[in-house]
Design an enzyme around this catalytic site. Structure first.
Site, PDB file in Angstrom:
ATOM      1  NE  ARG A 157      -1.051 -12.415  25.588  1.00 46.93           N
ATOM      2  CZ  ARG A 157       0.111 -11.994  25.625  1.00 46.93           C
ATOM      3  NH1 ARG A 157       0.996 -13.058  25.639  1.00 46.93           N
ATOM      4  NH2 ARG A 157       0.266 -11.135  24.613  1.00 46.93           N
ATOM      5  N   GLY A 170      -0.522 -11.606  16.738  1.00 42.48           N
ATOM      6  CA  GLY A 170       0.391 -10.348  16.535  1.00 42.48           C
ATOM      7  C   GLY A 170       1.196 -10.382  15.238  1.00 42.48           C
ATOM      8  CE1 TYR A 219      -7.233  -5.836  11.190  1.00 43.42           C
ATOM      9  CE2 TYR A 219      -5.842  -5.296  12.776  1.00 43.42           C
ATOM     10  CZ  TYR A 219      -6.287  -5.262  11.499  1.00 43.42           C
ATOM     11  OH  TYR A 219      -5.276  -5.254  10.478  1.00 43.42           O
ATOM     12  CB  CYS A 230      -7.922  -4.917   3.590  1.00 37.83           C
ATOM     13  SG  CYS A 230      -6.395  -4.124   4.148  1.00 37.83           S
ATOM     14  CB  ALA A 271      15.359  -4.883  -2.259  1.00 40.02           C
ATOM     15  CD  GLU A 299     -34.009   6.922  13.098  1.00 39.70           C
ATOM     16  OE1 GLU A 299     -34.732   8.144  13.328  1.00 39.70           O
ATOM     17  OE2 GLU A 299     -34.417   5.873  12.454  1.00 39.70           O
ATOM     18  CB  THR A 338      -4.742  -0.274   3.729  1.00 39.23           C
ATOM     19  OG1 THR A 338      -4.241  -1.748   3.694  1.00 39.23           O
ATOM     20  CG2 THR A 338      -4.741   0.244   2.247  1.00 39.23           C
ATOM     21  CD  GLU A 371     -11.017  -7.755  10.600  1.00 36.21           C
ATOM     22  OE1 GLU A 371     -11.302  -6.751  10.698  1.00 36.21           O
ATOM     23  OE2 GLU A 371     -10.258  -8.554  10.072  1.00 36.21           O
ATOM     24  CG  HIS A 420     -37.540   7.552  10.675  1.00 29.87           C
ATOM     25  ND1 HIS A 420     -36.910   6.811  11.950  1.00 29.87           N
ATOM     26  CD2 HIS A 420     -38.371   7.258  10.383  1.00 29.87           C
ATOM     27  CE1 HIS A 420     -38.033   6.159  12.123  1.00 29.87           C
ATOM     28  NE2 HIS A 420     -39.011   6.445  11.337  1.00 29.87           N
ATOM     29  CE  LYS A 423     -10.550  -7.568   6.673  1.00 28.97           C
ATOM     30  NZ  LYS A 423     -10.152  -6.479   7.679  1.00 28.97           N
ATOM     31  CD  GLU A 434       6.293  -7.331  -3.238  1.00 26.04           C
ATOM     32  OE1 GLU A 434       6.130  -6.377  -2.578  1.00 26.04           O
ATOM     33  OE2 GLU A 434       6.310  -8.453  -2.627  1.00 26.04           O
ATOM     34  CG  ASP A 480       1.577  -2.576   8.398  1.00 26.77           C
ATOM     35  OD1 ASP A 480       0.942  -1.433   8.504  1.00 26.77           O
ATOM     36  OD2 ASP A 480       0.849  -3.674   8.415  1.00 26.77           O
ATOM     37  CB  SER A 522      -0.909  -0.085   1.210  1.00 25.51           C
ATOM     38  OG  SER A 522      -1.597  -1.192   1.192  1.00 25.51           O
ATOM     39  N   GLY A 523       1.836   1.348   1.040  1.00 22.27           N
ATOM     40  CA  GLY A 523       2.760   2.657   1.050  1.00 22.27           C
ATOM     41  C   GLY A 523       3.738   2.911  -0.190  1.00 22.27           C
ATOM     42  CB  CYS A 556      -3.886  -3.988   1.693  1.00 20.89           C
ATOM     43  SG  CYS A 556      -5.317  -3.481   1.331  1.00 20.89           S
TER      44      CYS A 556
HETATM   45  P1  FAD Z   1       2.591  -4.212   2.857  1.00 20.00           P
HETATM   46  O1  FAD Z   1       1.210  -4.021   2.373  1.00 20.00           O
HETATM   47  O2  FAD Z   1       2.690  -5.197   3.917  1.00 20.00           O
HETATM   48  O3  FAD Z   1       3.698  -4.178   1.685  1.00 20.00           O
HETATM   49  C1  FAD Z   1       5.044  -4.580   1.949  1.00 20.00           C
HETATM   50  C2  FAD Z   1       5.469  -5.458   0.729  1.00 20.00           C
HETATM   51  O4  FAD Z   1       6.749  -5.201   0.927  1.00 20.00           O
HETATM   52  C3  FAD Z   1       4.829  -6.718   0.464  1.00 20.00           C
HETATM   53  O5  FAD Z   1       4.437  -6.887  -0.857  1.00 20.00           O
HETATM   54  C4  FAD Z   1       6.181  -7.504   0.672  1.00 20.00           C
HETATM   55  O6  FAD Z   1       6.293  -8.696  -0.014  1.00 20.00           O
HETATM   56  C5  FAD Z   1       7.062  -6.495   0.298  1.00 20.00           C
HETATM   57  N1  FAD Z   1       8.688  -6.643   0.751  1.00 20.00           N
HETATM   58  C6  FAD Z   1       9.053  -6.957   2.079  1.00 20.00           C
HETATM   59  N2  FAD Z   1      10.294  -7.135   2.245  1.00 20.00           N
HETATM   60  C7  FAD Z   1      10.767  -6.969   0.865  1.00 20.00           C
HETATM   61  C8  FAD Z   1      12.044  -7.019   0.544  1.00 20.00           C
HETATM   62  N3  FAD Z   1      13.254  -7.053   1.318  1.00 20.00           N
HETATM   63  N4  FAD Z   1      12.439  -6.674  -0.825  1.00 20.00           N
HETATM   64  C9  FAD Z   1      11.185  -6.490  -1.646  1.00 20.00           C
HETATM   65  N5  FAD Z   1       9.949  -6.631  -1.203  1.00 20.00           N
HETATM   66  C10 FAD Z   1       9.680  -6.723   0.152  1.00 20.00           C
HETATM   67  N6  FAD Z   1      -5.800  -2.675   6.872  1.00 20.00           N
HETATM   68  C11 FAD Z   1      -7.016  -1.927   7.047  1.00 20.00           C
HETATM   69  O7  FAD Z   1      -6.875  -0.829   6.754  1.00 20.00           O
HETATM   70  N7  FAD Z   1      -8.076  -2.567   6.901  1.00 20.00           N
HETATM   71  C12 FAD Z   1      -8.362  -3.760   7.013  1.00 20.00           C
HETATM   72  O8  FAD Z   1      -9.272  -4.335   6.847  1.00 20.00           O
HETATM   73  C13 FAD Z   1      -7.193  -4.453   7.209  1.00 20.00           C
HETATM   74  N8  FAD Z   1      -7.157  -5.953   7.224  1.00 20.00           N
HETATM   75  C14 FAD Z   1      -6.323  -6.723   7.445  1.00 20.00           C
HETATM   76  C15 FAD Z   1      -6.335  -8.105   7.673  1.00 20.00           C
HETATM   77  C16 FAD Z   1      -5.264  -8.949   7.670  1.00 20.00           C
HETATM   78  C17 FAD Z   1      -5.411 -10.365   7.878  1.00 20.00           C
HETATM   79  C18 FAD Z   1      -3.919  -8.295   7.778  1.00 20.00           C
HETATM   80  C19 FAD Z   1      -2.767  -9.024   8.083  1.00 20.00           C
HETATM   81  C20 FAD Z   1      -3.753  -6.853   7.558  1.00 20.00           C
HETATM   82  C21 FAD Z   1      -4.920  -6.173   7.449  1.00 20.00           C
HETATM   83  N9  FAD Z   1      -4.706  -4.683   7.571  1.00 20.00           N
HETATM   84  C22 FAD Z   1      -5.831  -3.987   7.150  1.00 20.00           C
HETATM   85  C23 FAD Z   1      -3.378  -4.115   7.549  1.00 20.00           C
HETATM   86  C24 FAD Z   1      -3.045  -3.684   5.955  1.00 20.00           C
HETATM   87  O9  FAD Z   1      -2.855  -4.756   5.318  1.00 20.00           O
HETATM   88  C25 FAD Z   1      -1.491  -3.034   6.133  1.00 20.00           C
HETATM   89  O10 FAD Z   1      -1.671  -1.989   7.186  1.00 20.00           O
HETATM   90  C26 FAD Z   1      -0.990  -2.510   5.024  1.00 20.00           C
HETATM   91  O11 FAD Z   1      -1.020  -3.462   3.870  1.00 20.00           O
HETATM   92  C27 FAD Z   1       0.345  -1.979   5.007  1.00 20.00           C
HETATM   93  O12 FAD Z   1       0.913  -1.730   3.794  1.00 20.00           O
HETATM   94  P2  FAD Z   1       2.484  -1.386   3.783  1.00 20.00           P
HETATM   95  O13 FAD Z   1       2.950  -0.838   2.341  1.00 20.00           O
HETATM   96  O14 FAD Z   1       3.199  -0.999   5.064  1.00 20.00           O
HETATM   97  O15 FAD Z   1       3.107  -3.035   3.630  1.00 20.00           O
END
Ligand code: FAD
Length: 461
Positions: free
Chosen positions: A201, A264, A180, A48, A115, A443, A313, A184, A438, A51, A35, A305, A15-16, A43
């Site tokens: 726990r 976690g 969460y 997300c 990478a 409401e 996301t 879920e 309503h 799921k 990647e 993250d 996402s980021g 995500c």
């Molecule tokens: P990510 O989306 O995790 O992307 C990181 C990417 O980097 C991955 O594709 C990975 O393969 C790649 N990568 C890692 N290391 C390397 C490397 N050394 N070289 C090359 N590539 C690499 N958020 C919500 O807002 N709503 C939701 O409903 C929600 N549900 C979720 C449900 C589950 C089961 C999970 C696990 C997460 C959920 N999230 C949700 C959280 C959300 O998915 C994350 O917050 C979001 O994806 C974070 O984005 P990011 O860009 O930080 O990392």
């Protein structure tokens, strides 16, 4: 000035990373994104999106019950896990493809492989597009990954990553965790007809959420058939012919087909070479950044993250966008992490923005609480017992609404709108001046006039 292969090298196409890479490339910068798995990140591939498809699939069972309550004759219904998984994977592949196309359209170079940093301006990629690449700026957006607890037999359990690809739908599942993702998945399995137990726990699920939300949701999960076991953890898991036998901290044993840990997630920093280049971690093992996502190394930033700020996301996307604005559009931007609304796609779902009652009391001392627990008209029609919770937390001195909590159908949709008002600093009087729509569940939010006085607070306000 040094000559680099790229203006920006992004590690991680989640996402980021994708948002930052696209925006930077659209500014005319030369951008590469590495990647190691699939474009779209957690995500899209194992978070997300899949799921939510599973939530949709599992909700159908209660919709069938509702249908009967409204006079429909519903024939024998059955669910085909394999066909659902297939269709889910086709859709996920389509969405991942859109991410790839969007990156390409913006002019970013996609590199497949893992990478790692060699120095403050050099990245080495291992895999299909192996090579060494230099860049003026590097953005780490590697996300997080699930962690399993450490006890004998824990390896026999799965995490959410594998839950998206179970070869068959189990008959019995033990979901471990209280966050969460745990609630879920408990709802997903339960809705799909799996005998589901949620083991946590702590004293109640959803730590960090408002206490009323926590207890209300636990009750509603139980009403829907999920067995919620609190204050209990694992000693061990053993594989037997009958299934997986968990020995719990109360010495009782428990037999299931699948144990899923949602205990976690940790920032994914392994093998990135952070110590080689001097990128510092914080006490939680996440990359330490300032308000503009700068790390301890001048040419390296981190978003999402992996920085463990708010792991959602839209937050990762906003952090990525703010980075690109600051560094490639000469428009210094810091994402405001205050009042980020969030949802739990449990059944029933939860929508929250702002502070819990306890947090607000701690921060401001005196707060007014408005609370309503009721059966929505949709279920009263057929004698259903599901209840909604709506709660407003109002700061007493200036009457600002500082917390909104909704448990009930469509609460994630409702909270998105409520968040706008809360972010704008709405007061209770302004909130109440908004006329109701309503008949809706929402409401109730604008018609709560009487303060709720919890017994233990005894009118102290
Ligand atoms: P990510 O989306 O995790 O992307 C990181 C990417 O980097 C991955 O594709 C990975 O393969 C790649 N990568 C890692 N290391 C390397 C490397 N050394 N070289 C090359 N590539 C690499 N958020 C919500 O807002 N709503 C939701 O409903 C929600 N549900 C979720 C449900 C589950 C089961 C999970 C696990 C997460 C959920 N999230 C949700 C959280 C959300 O998915 C994350 O917050 C979001 O994806 C974070 O984005 P990011 O860009 O930080 O990392």
């Amino acid at each position: 000035m040094a000559d680099y292969d790229f203006d920006l090298f992004v590690i991680g196409a989640g996402s980021g990373g994708v948002r930052a890479a696209r925006l930077a490339a659209l500014s005319g910068a030369k951008v590469a994104v590495a990647e190691e798995y699939r474009v779209g990140g957690t995500c899209v591939i194992r978070g997300c999106v899949p799921k939510k498809f599973m939530v949709y699939a599992s909700e159908v069972s209660s919709q069938l019950k509702t249908a009967k309550g409204y006079g429909w004759t519903v024939g024998e219904a059955s669910f085909d896990w394999k066909s659902f998984l297939h269709d889910k994977d086709v859709e996920i592949a389509r969405l991942s493809g859109i991410y790839v196309t969007n990156l390409q359209k913006a002019g970013a170079h996609l590199l497949h492989g893992k990478a790692r940093l060699l120095d403050t301006h050099t990245v080495e990629v291992e895999g299909k597009d192996a090579g060494r690449y230099t860049a003026r700026k590097i953005l780490i957006a590697t996300g997080g990954r699930p962690v399993k607890p450490d006890f004998p037999g824990a390896d026999l359990g799965i995490t959410s990553d594998e839950a998206f690809h179970l070869p068959t739908l189990p008959k019995r599942v033990l979901v471990v965790g209280g966050g969460y993702i745990a609630v879920e998945f408990a709802g997903i399995f339960n809705g799909l007809g799996v005998e589901t137990t949620l083991l946590y726990r702590g004293a109640n699920i959803l730590r960090g959420f408002d206490d009323d939300v926590r207890s209300h949701l636990a009750d509603e999960l139980e009403k829907r058939g999920i067995k919620v076991v609190l204050g209990c953890s694992h000693q061990s898991i053993e594989q037997t012919e009958a299934g997986l036998v968990s020995t719990l901290s109360n010495d009782l044993t428990f037999e299931t087909d699948v144990v899923m840990f949602a205990t976690g997630r940790e920032p994914y920093v392994e093998g990135l070479g952070l110590d080689t280049v001097g990128v510092e971690l914080n006490e939680r093992g996440a990359i330490a950044v300032n308000g503009q996502s700068r790390t301890s190394v001048e040419s390296i930033w981190a978003v999402g993250d992996v920085t463990d700020r708010i792991n959602l996301t839209p937050v990762a996307i906003r952090e990525g966008a703010a980075f690109a604005q600051t560094e490639f559009y000469n428009n210094p931007t810091a994402f405001d992490h205050d009042l980020v609304a969030s949802a739990v796609f449990s059944q029933p779902p939860v929508g929250v923005v702002g502070l819990s009652e306890a947090e607000a009391r701690h921060a401001f001392g005196k707060v007014d609480i408005y609370r309503s627990i009721f059966r929505p008209m949709k279920v009263t029609f057929y004698g259903g017992q599901d209840r909604c919770l709506i709660k407003l937390v109002v700061k007493q001195d200036d009457q600002k609404v500082v917390g909104v909590h909704v448990v009930g159908p469509d609460s994630p949709e409702i909270i998105q709108m409520a968040a706008i008002a809360v972010k704008m600093g709405v007061t209770k009087a302004q909130w109440d001046s908004t006329c109701a729509v309503h008949p809706t569940l929402a409401e109730e939010l604008v018609t709560m006039r009487e303060k709720y006085v919890p017994a233990e607070v005894g009118g102290a306000g």
